[in-house]
Write a protein that holds these residues in place. Structure first.
Motif, short mmCIF file in Angstrom:
data_model
loop_
_atom_site.label_atom_id
_atom_site.label_comp_id
_atom_site.label_asym_id
_atom_site.label_seq_id
_atom_site.Cartn_x
_atom_site.Cartn_y
_atom_site.Cartn_z
N SER A 292 44.84 42.13 43.15
CA SER A 292 43.80 42.61 43.03
C SER A 292 43.29 44.00 43.62
CB SER A 292 42.57 41.96 42.90
OG SER A 292 42.48 40.80 42.01
N ASP B 22 43.35 47.76 41.85
CA ASP B 22 42.40 48.64 42.18
C ASP B 22 42.53 49.75 42.62
OD1 ASP B 22 40.45 46.54 41.08
OD2 ASP B 22 39.95 45.68 43.15
N LYS C 130 40.63 40.22 35.64
CA LYS C 130 41.56 41.39 36.14
C LYS C 130 42.56 41.96 35.17
CE LYS C 130 40.87 43.13 39.68
NZ LYS C 130 40.33 44.36 40.01
#
Length: 141
Positions: free
Chosen positions: A103, A107, A3
């Motif tokens: 995350s 995103d 990530k």
């Protein structure tokens, strides 16, 4: 780690796109028939700072000013990774929850960037072709 790599690639992609937009603006400046390029480049560039500033601190700060500047998503993710990797036991439930939250937030910003590239930058490229100006080429994901 994946990530973090994805985040850094997104930041680099955004900056590469902005640099190319700046170059396109320079090529189009001074030519009245290419005025539409300048208008469109400004519109696209105006969308990028919010995305970049959510991902990374773009302002250089020193000392205690770092506290006031706030921590961006890339640093939060790096700190979480550091904490988890330094522990002698498995990551806690809270670590997984924080990772999931970070995350999701990363995103969202990367999706916003992709949307700008897929729509606004594509329109800019199409207009460049129409006006026979060398276009910008967004870097791959």
């Amino acid at each position: 780690q994946e990530k973090m790599t994805e985040t850094n690639r997104g930041i680099n992609r955004l900056r590469n796109t902005r640099t190319q937009i700046d170059e396109l603006t320079k090529r189009a400046s001074g030519n009245e028939s290419w005025k539409a390029i300048s208008e469109n480049t400004k519109r696209v560039k105006d969308k990028l700072p919010d995305i970049e500033e959510a991902l990374i601190n773009t302002k250089s700060v020193k000392g205690s000013d770092q506290i006031n500047a706030g921590t961006r998503l890339n640093v939060k993710l790096a700190e979480l990774t550091s904490v988890v990797s330094s522990a002698d036991s498995a990551p806690t439930k809270q670590s997984f929850e924080v990772f999931a939250d970070l995350s999701d937030r990363i995103d969202l910003q990367l999706s916003r960037l992709q949307e700008v590239i897929d729509t606004d930058v594509k329109e800019l490229i199409d207009l460049s072709h129409e006006l026979e100006i060398p276009p910008i080429i967004p870097s791959p994901t």
